[in-house]
Design an enzyme around this catalytic site. Structure first.
Site, mmCIF file in Angstrom:
data_model
loop_
_atom_site.group_PDB
_atom_site.id
_atom_site.type_symbol
_atom_site.label_atom_id
_atom_site.label_comp_id
_atom_site.label_asym_id
_atom_site.label_seq_id
_atom_site.Cartn_x
_atom_site.Cartn_y
_atom_site.Cartn_z
ATOM 1 N N HIS A 158 -3.635 -5.106 0.051
ATOM 2 C CA HIS A 158 -3.227 -5.608 1.366
ATOM 3 C C HIS A 158 -3.237 -7.138 1.399
ATOM 4 O O HIS A 158 -4.217 -7.746 1.826
ATOM 5 C CB HIS A 158 -4.154 -5.049 2.453
ATOM 6 N N CYS B 34 0.830 -1.196 0.000
ATOM 7 C CA CYS B 34 0.000 0.000 0.000
ATOM 8 C C CYS B 34 0.875 1.261 0.000
ATOM 9 O O CYS B 34 1.545 1.545 -0.980
ATOM 10 C CB CYS B 34 -1.001 -0.033 1.161
ATOM 11 N N GLU C 98 -1.872 -9.071 3.437
ATOM 12 C CA GLU C 98 -1.966 -9.570 4.813
ATOM 13 C C GLU C 98 -3.417 -9.739 5.264
ATOM 14 O O GLU C 98 -3.674 -10.399 6.277
ATOM 15 C CB GLU C 98 -1.206 -8.643 5.779
#
Length: 147
Positions: free
Chosen positions: A111, A13, A113
């Site tokens: 993202h 990001c 994660e």
């Protein structure tokens, strides 16, 4: 400094945006206003991303398309000369960048994660870890395809 030293870097990001800016890139300051007609990317929006074949990102992910979760209101508009685009969304917004002259310098706008731990996007983190373990970081290494 990490880029200059040849250390493995995965920008997520804002990290991708920062890597682009540090080496001459530019940003859209606010999406979708700076790209009229484009989708919102803030607040956990899910959308598709197309990964360019033959890139380090494609080698790490081993897919040509994936669904991602975005939480950004800025985006990379343009890149400096050392960087190349490795992924875009369906509207052409830059979603992945990399440096061919660096052992492992990848950035993704989404993202990973926030995706399931064992999924395709976990391969990004495993490729980063493999690059960090590689004692021969001489600029020629490719992301490891590990599961």
């Amino acid at each position: 400094a990490a880029l200059e030293r040849g250390l493995p870097v995965l920008g997520i990001c804002y990290g991708m945006q920062l890597m682009a800016l540090v080496e001459g890139g530019t940003l859209f300051q606010h999406l979708p206003e700076d790209r009229p007609g484009s989708r919102e990317h803030w607040g956990g929006v899910q959308h598709g991303v197309n990964v360019a074949p033959g890139t380090k990102l494609a080698e790490a992910l081993r897919v040509e398309r994936l669904d991602v979760i975005s939480r950004h209101h800025q985006g990379v508009r343009g890149l400096g000369p050392r960087w190349s685009v490795s992924a875009v969304d369906d509207e052409g917004l830059i979603e992945g960048v990399e440096r061919a002259d660096h052992p492992f310098a990848l950035g993704v706008q989404w993202h990973p994660e926030l995706s399931p731990a064992g999924g395709v996007q976990g391969r990004l983190f495993r490729a980063l870890a493999a690059a960090a373990r590689d004692p021969a970081r001489d600029g020629s290494a490719r992301p490891a395809a590990v599961d």
